[in-house]
Scaffold this motif. Structure first.
Motif, PDB file in Angstrom:
ATOM      1  N   ALA A  15       2.122  53.271  20.090  1.00 61.24           N
ATOM      2  CA  ALA A  15       0.680  53.041  19.955  1.00 61.24           C
ATOM      3  C   ALA A  15      -0.005  53.261  21.301  1.00 61.24           C
ATOM      4  N   ARG A  16      -1.125  53.968  21.273  1.00 59.34           N
ATOM      5  CA  ARG A  16      -1.877  54.256  22.505  1.00 59.34           C
ATOM      6  C   ARG A  16      -3.166  53.452  22.540  1.00 59.34           C
ATOM      7  N   GLU A  17      -3.323  52.652  23.603  1.00 57.43           N
ATOM      8  CA  GLU A  17      -4.551  51.891  23.783  1.00 57.43           C
ATOM      9  C   GLU A  17      -5.701  52.803  24.184  1.00 57.43           C
ATOM     10  N   LYS A  18      -6.919  52.270  24.044  1.00 54.50           N
ATOM     11  CA  LYS A  18      -8.106  53.070  24.341  1.00 54.50           C
ATOM     12  C   LYS A  18      -8.203  53.435  25.809  1.00 54.50           C
ATOM     13  N   ASP A  19      -7.525  52.669  26.698  1.00 57.66           N
ATOM     14  CA  ASP A  19      -7.534  52.993  28.125  1.00 57.66           C
ATOM     15  C   ASP A  19      -6.435  53.977  28.497  1.00 57.66           C
ATOM     16  N   GLY A  20      -5.662  54.444  27.519  1.00 56.45           N
ATOM     17  CA  GLY A  20      -4.626  55.435  27.766  1.00 56.45           C
ATOM     18  C   GLY A  20      -3.249  54.875  28.007  1.00 56.45           C
ATOM     19  N   ALA A  21      -3.065  53.551  27.936  1.00 58.13           N
ATOM     20  CA  ALA A  21      -1.735  52.955  28.067  1.00 58.13           C
ATOM     21  C   ALA A  21      -0.959  53.152  26.767  1.00 58.13           C
ATOM     22  N   LEU A  22       0.366  53.235  26.900  1.00 59.12           N
ATOM     23  CA  LEU A  22       1.223  53.499  25.746  1.00 59.12           C
ATOM     24  C   LEU A  22       2.175  52.331  25.536  1.00 59.12           C
ATOM     25  N   TYR A  23       2.342  51.928  24.268  1.00 58.87           N
ATOM     26  CA  TYR A  23       3.198  50.796  23.919  1.00 58.87           C
ATOM     27  C   TYR A  23       4.210  51.204  22.859  1.00 58.87           C
ATOM     28  N   LEU A  24       5.374  50.578  22.941  1.00 58.78           N
ATOM     29  CA  LEU A  24       6.425  50.778  21.952  1.00 58.78           C
ATOM     30  C   LEU A  24       6.585  49.521  21.113  1.00 58.78           C
ATOM     31  N   TYR A  25       6.598  49.703  19.792  1.00 57.29           N
ATOM     32  CA  TYR A  25       6.933  48.639  18.859  1.00 57.29           C
ATOM     33  C   TYR A  25       8.301  48.981  18.258  1.00 57.29           C
ATOM     34  N   LYS A  26       9.329  48.240  18.674  1.00 60.17           N
ATOM     35  CA  LYS A  26      10.678  48.503  18.206  1.00 60.17           C
ATOM     36  C   LYS A  26      10.850  48.027  16.765  1.00 60.17           C
ATOM     37  N   GLY A  27      11.438  48.886  15.939  1.00 66.76           N
ATOM     38  CA  GLY A  27      11.680  48.515  14.556  1.00 66.76           C
ATOM     39  C   GLY A  27      12.786  47.483  14.425  1.00 66.76           C
ATOM     40  N   THR A  28      12.651  46.605  13.443  1.00 61.06           N
ATOM     41  CA  THR A  28      13.630  45.544  13.228  1.00 61.06           C
ATOM     42  C   THR A  28      14.568  45.829  12.062  1.00 61.06           C
ATOM     43  N   GLY A  29      14.148  46.706  11.145  1.00 58.45           N
ATOM     44  CA  GLY A  29      14.908  46.912   9.920  1.00 58.45           C
ATOM     45  C   GLY A  29      14.622  45.882   8.860  1.00 58.45           C
ATOM     46  N   ASN A  30      13.640  45.018   9.119  1.00 62.98           N
ATOM     47  CA  ASN A  30      13.250  43.954   8.190  1.00 62.98           C
ATOM     48  C   ASN A  30      11.847  44.256   7.677  1.00 62.98           C
ATOM     49  N   GLY A  31      11.725  44.532   6.388  1.00 64.12           N
ATOM     50  CA  GLY A  31      10.445  44.923   5.826  1.00 64.12           C
ATOM     51  C   GLY A  31       9.377  43.855   5.906  1.00 64.12           C
ATOM     52  N   SER A  32       9.760  42.576   5.987  1.00 61.41           N
ATOM     53  CA  SER A  32       8.766  41.506   6.054  1.00 61.41           C
ATOM     54  C   SER A  32       8.207  41.332   7.465  1.00 61.41           C
ATOM     55  N   ALA A  33       8.915  41.817   8.450  1.00 63.93           N
ATOM     56  CA  ALA A  33       8.457  41.786   9.852  1.00 63.93           C
ATOM     57  C   ALA A  33       9.048  43.009  10.540  1.00 63.93           C
ATOM     58  N   PRO A  34       8.473  44.188  10.285  1.00 62.05           N
ATOM     59  CA  PRO A  34       9.132  45.438  10.671  1.00 62.05           C
ATOM     60  C   PRO A  34       9.160  45.756  12.158  1.00 62.05           C
ATOM     61  N   TYR A  35       8.355  45.057  12.987  1.00 59.98           N
ATOM     62  CA  TYR A  35       8.301  45.386  14.410  1.00 59.98           C
ATOM     63  C   TYR A  35       8.461  44.155  15.286  1.00 59.98           C
ATOM     64  N   GLU A  36       9.113  44.360  16.430  1.00 58.60           N
ATOM     65  CA  GLU A  36       9.155  43.344  17.473  1.00 58.60           C
ATOM     66  C   GLU A  36       7.840  43.376  18.259  1.00 58.60           C
ATOM     67  N   SER A  37       7.674  42.436  19.190  1.00 58.64           N
ATOM     68  CA  SER A  37       6.487  42.430  20.047  1.00 58.64           C
ATOM     69  C   SER A  37       6.454  43.709  20.889  1.00 58.64           C
ATOM     70  N   ARG A  38       5.274  44.137  21.228  1.00 59.87           N
ATOM     71  CA  ARG A  38       5.111  45.411  21.918  1.00 59.87           C
ATOM     72  C   ARG A  38       5.664  45.363  23.338  1.00 59.87           C
ATOM     73  N   VAL A  39       6.069  46.553  23.818  1.00 62.77           N
ATOM     74  CA  VAL A  39       6.546  46.739  25.184  1.00 62.77           C
ATOM     75  C   VAL A  39       5.790  47.925  25.773  1.00 62.77           C
ATOM     76  N   LYS A  40       5.199  47.738  26.953  1.00 59.42           N
ATOM     77  CA  LYS A  40       4.464  48.836  27.580  1.00 59.42           C
ATOM     78  C   LYS A  40       5.448  49.870  28.129  1.00 59.42           C
ATOM     79  N   ILE A  41       5.271  51.133  27.737  1.00 59.10           N
ATOM     80  CA  ILE A  41       6.137  52.205  28.230  1.00 59.10           C
ATOM     81  C   ILE A  41       5.343  53.281  28.972  1.00 59.10           C
TER      82      ILE A  41
END
Length: 317
Positions: A279-305
């Motif tokens: 995901a790209r923020e409006k200021d141009g920063a980029l974040y990664l949301y790691k998949g969990t494999g769990n459909g009820s909570a598919p992503y972990e908390s974001r990490v700036k990359i």
């Protein structure tokens, strides 16, 4: 110094990659001449160019890829971007949850309306790209080839287009496209760049500003997609594996996603066997949301990359 500018500052590596790209182009031209093609034709033929950047890490469970991916399998691809000059750049995953320095991957994409990676042989790595021209023509370009396969006209009616991997139940990746009235359509891939007739998925998809996906998020071995609506809520559509009804009813993932001006999935970035989201923020920063494999909570908390500079790309895929 931003992460993107750091990439640019590493000129020695970038120059080496430019030299490799130019050497590849020269080799292709030489091959044309050797087969009797005139220099004039060779000069006119290429148009936009695209070469796959090296990806040192391999898909998890790649030996299990077949017509039906198994839980734990996830495609692994570089993230590509087209800048304002029409140049194509690729960022391969590091294998540790980040993206490596960028590689020069091609040029001439100034007027491309949409671009998406496609895997034809289900080995977890893209074989080329589908792209739509400003005139609404759809082409398939194999990585490294100067010949683009013409697929069809009339694609200007679509305002979003991407390959979500295989959602139709066969081996090859498929294509999803949303038209201006908000109807989502599915085109099944033949595995050679060509497509079947379109199949209507459903209406009301103009409620979403972004739709993306590249593999399984819920752990059932079927490719899923996510969609961000105009209020900033992200929704999960689980894949069914049936091209006649490829997605089940949506499930709410969470709010606050209007902080981003782009969301895209190219597969597994951290190489844990589950597809991820960038995901790209409006200021141009980029974040990664790691998949969990769990459909009820598919992503972990974001990490700036990426600290900034990613707004330089008008297309990310």
């Amino acid at each position: 110094m931003t992460k993107w500018r750091t990439h640019v500052a590493k000129s020695s590596g970038l120059n080496t990659r430019r030299a490799l790209a130019r050497a590849t182009a020269a080799a292709l031209t030489a091959a044309l001449v050797a087969t009797g093609t005139s220099a004039a034709v060779a000069a006119d033929a290429p148009g936009p160019t695209a070469s796959r950047v090296p990806v040192d890490v391999k898909p998890s469970g790649a030996e299990k890829y077949n017509a039906s991916a198994l839980p734990g399998d996830a495609p692994v691809n570089a993230l590509y971007g087209v800048d304002g000059n029409g140049d194509l750049w690729g960022y391969p995953p590091t294998g540790e949850g980040g993206l490596d320095d960028r590689w020069e991957s091609g040029e001439g994409w100034n007027t491309a309306r949409a671009m998406t990676q496609v895997d034809h042989d289900a080995d977890g790595s893209s074989d080329g790209i589908w792209h739509v021209t400003s005139g609404g023509q759809l082409y398939y370009a194999e990585w490294g080839s100067i010949d683009h396969l013409f697929v069809g006209n009339g694609w200007k009616i679509y305002n979003q287009l991407f390959s979500p991997a295989n959602v139709g139940g066969a081996a090859a990746d498929d294509l999803l496209a949303r038209d201006d009235s908000g109807v989502l359509w599915l085109y099944l891939g033949y595995g050679n760049g060509e497509l079947t007739q379109r199949y209507r998925v459903g209406g009301g998809w103009n409620a979403y500003t972004h739709i993306t996906g590249k593999g399984d998020l819920s752990g059932d071995g079927k490719a899923d997609i996510v969609a961000k609506d105009t209020s900033g809520v992200l929704w999960l559509y689980k894949g069914t594996g049936d091209y006649k009804a490829p997605f089940s009813s949506r499930t709410r993932i969470g709010g606050g996603w209007n902080a981003y001006n782009n969301v895209v999935s190219v597969g597994d970035i951290d190489i844990d066997g589950v597809t991820d989201l960038v995901a790209r923020e409006k200021d141009g920063a980029l974040y990664l949301y790691k998949g969990t494999g769990n459909g009820s909570a598919p992503y972990e908390s974001r990490v700036k990359i990426g600290s900034g500079g990613w707004n330089t790309y008008r297309l990310l895929f």
